[in-house]
Design an enzyme around this catalytic site. Structure first.
Site, PDB file in Angstrom:
ATOM      1  N   HIS A 249       0.808  -1.140   0.028  1.00  0.00           N
ATOM      2  CA  HIS A 249      -0.129  -0.048   0.064  1.00  0.00           C
ATOM      3  C   HIS A 249       0.800   1.280   0.039  1.00  0.00           C
ATOM      4  CE1 HIS A 249      -3.085   3.066   1.238  1.00  0.00           C
ATOM      5  NE2 HIS A 249      -3.942   2.363   0.811  1.00  0.00           N
ATOM      6  N   GLY A 327      -7.555   8.985   0.000  1.00  0.00           N
ATOM      7  CA  GLY A 327      -8.161   9.875   1.145  1.00  0.00           C
ATOM      8  C   GLY A 327      -8.305  11.357   1.059  1.00  0.00           C
ATOM      9  N   SER A 366     -10.535   6.960  -2.777  1.00  0.00           N
ATOM     10  CA  SER A 366     -11.759   7.920  -2.898  1.00  0.00           C
ATOM     11  C   SER A 366     -12.954   7.353  -3.359  1.00  0.00           C
ATOM     12  CB  SER A 366     -11.578   9.369  -3.042  1.00  0.00           C
ATOM     13  OG  SER A 366     -10.379  10.085  -2.585  1.00  0.00           O
ATOM     14  N   GLY A 387     -10.943   2.691   1.292  1.00  0.00           N
ATOM     15  CA  GLY A 387     -10.428   3.189   2.684  1.00  0.00           C
ATOM     16  C   GLY A 387     -11.670   3.815   3.477  1.00  0.00           C
ATOM     17  N   GLY A 388     -11.673   5.078   3.263  1.00  0.00           N
ATOM     18  CA  GLY A 388     -12.526   5.745   4.323  1.00  0.00           C
ATOM     19  C   GLY A 388     -13.948   5.447   4.362  1.00  0.00           C
TER      20      GLY A 388
HETATM   21  P1  PGA Z   1      -9.741   5.933   0.469  1.00  0.00           P
HETATM   22  O1  PGA Z   1      -8.304   4.632   0.429  1.00  0.00           O
HETATM   23  O2  PGA Z   1     -10.736   5.087  -0.122  1.00  0.00           O
HETATM   24  O3  PGA Z   1     -10.007   6.295   1.784  1.00  0.00           O
HETATM   25  O4  PGA Z   1      -8.897   6.931  -0.404  1.00  0.00           O
HETATM   26  C1  PGA Z   1      -8.209   3.846  -0.306  1.00  0.00           C
HETATM   27  C2  PGA Z   1      -6.829   2.910   0.045  1.00  0.00           C
HETATM   28  O5  PGA Z   1      -5.935   3.752   0.772  1.00  0.00           O
HETATM   29  O6  PGA Z   1      -6.920   1.836  -0.143  1.00  0.00           O
END
Ligand code: PGA
Length: 405
Positions: A249, A327, A366, A387-388
């Site tokens: 990651h 993010g 995102s 992620g979020g």
């Molecule tokens: P995000 O993170 O959806 O919060 O942008 C994705 C990730 O880091 O795997």
């Protein structure tokens, strides 16, 4: 301790071969039989010699459950896995006997993959869709080779939650209790993986129980054991029942000095151990602006997969995550994500064109309930690493729903 002897019974020889090899890689000593009669004969001569019997319900002559009954008469403590086609249904009383908790889901995937490819039809649904690999995407990766033609692929969508350093054990349990019953129906057509912090893995595995939701870790060391303070090995994850692991990651590359050299060892290590590797690749904003996206992807994909043998390439999941979109709320446009992912697929195609058709490539950065459908509707995007928006059951469920074929 010697290998665990396993009696594998199925009338389909290709399945026996494929599954046999797979199980051998998992450390079993496999004894394959094409009929219940042959299996019973073997079993009679050594009723306590097999640690596990794995069979299908629909065998010619005698059904798998009847065969197991006869075996149990000779060895009441026999452990067995009885499959009944797809979806794979572990018989509840056998579940506790499973030596490797991840096995049923891995087997389900193998069986499904084989059955789908056997019955592959040239329709255009998302589960068996035409995948167009454009000249533009392959021309930079190689002098095109096999990529000149249109190819078909059958790739089951996969949606993975990456919780990062979020959720205590209690919070993880609360999420799972709310999420699982609502997610179960989606798992008939979408693979769902929850990648939790190490401290919550056991809880996630245990609450997931018989649900077809897999648990993933967010990192793993490539060595089996040793003086690596703060690290965790594949064996430690497997023992908990973890089935997948996020590798490379961008946050690990950036804050914890994760290198391509280490990833080149981690990815094959995960495969060898029986974990599903989710390898992350992606460019920074500066690299994209400098027109360096493809160079960066080529470097990461080639280096990180260098030691993965061609036959196992389709088992790797790749997540394309542009770092500028992680993010930040700044999602790649569906066209940008599609182009980068087609390029990554072409890079896998440089190693093996069949593997490129099969390998699943996710988009991450995102992704939320509002943009998932359009991103996941792109022809080369097979799912999402979230992620979020994976921290709340509602939004993660909406994303998983958008991944349905
Ligand atoms: P995000 O993170 O959806 O919060 O942008 C994705 C990730 O880091 O795997």
């Amino acid at each position: 301790m010697g290998a665990t002897r396993l009696l594998l019974v199925d009338d389909e020889e290709t399945l026996l071969d494929l599954l046999g090899k797979y199980l051998e890689r998992l450390g079993y000593e496999v004894h394959a039989c094409t009929s219940a009669a042959v299996a019973l004969e073997r079993f009679h001569s050594d009723p306590s010699g097999y640690a596990l019997v794995l069979t299908d319900l629909t065998l010619p002559g005698m059904k798998g459950d009847a065969m197991l009954e006869q075996m149990r008469a000779l060895n009441p403590s026999l452990r067995a896995i009885l499959t009944s086609g797809y979806p794979y249904v572990p018989q509840s009383d056998y579940v506790s006997f499973l030596q490797k908790p991840f096995l049923p889901k891995m087997l389900a995937e193998e069986i499904r993959r084989r059955r789908c490819s056997a019955s592959a039809s040239p329709n255009r649904s998302r589960t068996s869709r035409q995948v167009a690999v454009r000249r533009s995407s392959c021309s930079r990766a190689s002098p095109c080779r096999a990529w000149r033609r249109w190819m078909t692929a059958d790739r089951r969508p996969l949606v993975a939650a990456n919780w990062k350093m979020n959720k205590t054990n209690a919070e993880a349990e609360q999420f799972m209790r709310e999420f699982l019953p609502r997610a179960e129906e989606l798992t008939t057509s979408v693979d769902i993986v929850v990648c939790a912090p190490f401290t919550a893995l056991r809880t996630v595995v245990e609450t997931a129980g018989a649900y077809r939701i897999s648990t993933g870790a967010q990192n793993m060391h490539e060595e089996d054991a040793g003086a690596f303070t703060g690290e965790v090995s594949a064996a430690m994850l497997l023992e908990l029942g973890v089935e997948a692991v996020v590798l490379g990651h961008s946050e690990r590359r950036r804050y914890f000095a994760e290198t391509d050299a280490a990833l080149a060892r981690k990815v094959p290590k995960a495969l060898e151990a029986g974990l599903l590797p989710i390898l992350c690749v992606g460019e920074t904003e500066a690299e994209r602006e400098a027109g360096e996206t493809e160079r960066k992807l080529r470097q990461q994909v080639q280096a990180d997969l260098a030691a993965v043998e061609v036959a196992r390439l389709p088992e790797v999941v790749i997540a394309y995550e542009p770092i500028w979109a992680i993010g930040t709320g700044k999602t790649a446009t569906p066209a940008q994500a599609q182009a980068a992912i087609a390029f990554v697929r072409a890079l896998v195609g440089d190693r093996d064109s069949a593997a490129a058709q099969e390998v699943r490539i996710l988009y991450g950065g995102s992704v939320d309930a509002g943009n998932a459908a359009e991103l996941l509707g792109q022809e080369d995007i097979d799912g999402a690493l979230v992620g979020g928006a994976s921290l709340q059951p509602d939004s993660f469920l909406a994303i998983a729903a958008a991944a349905q074929p």
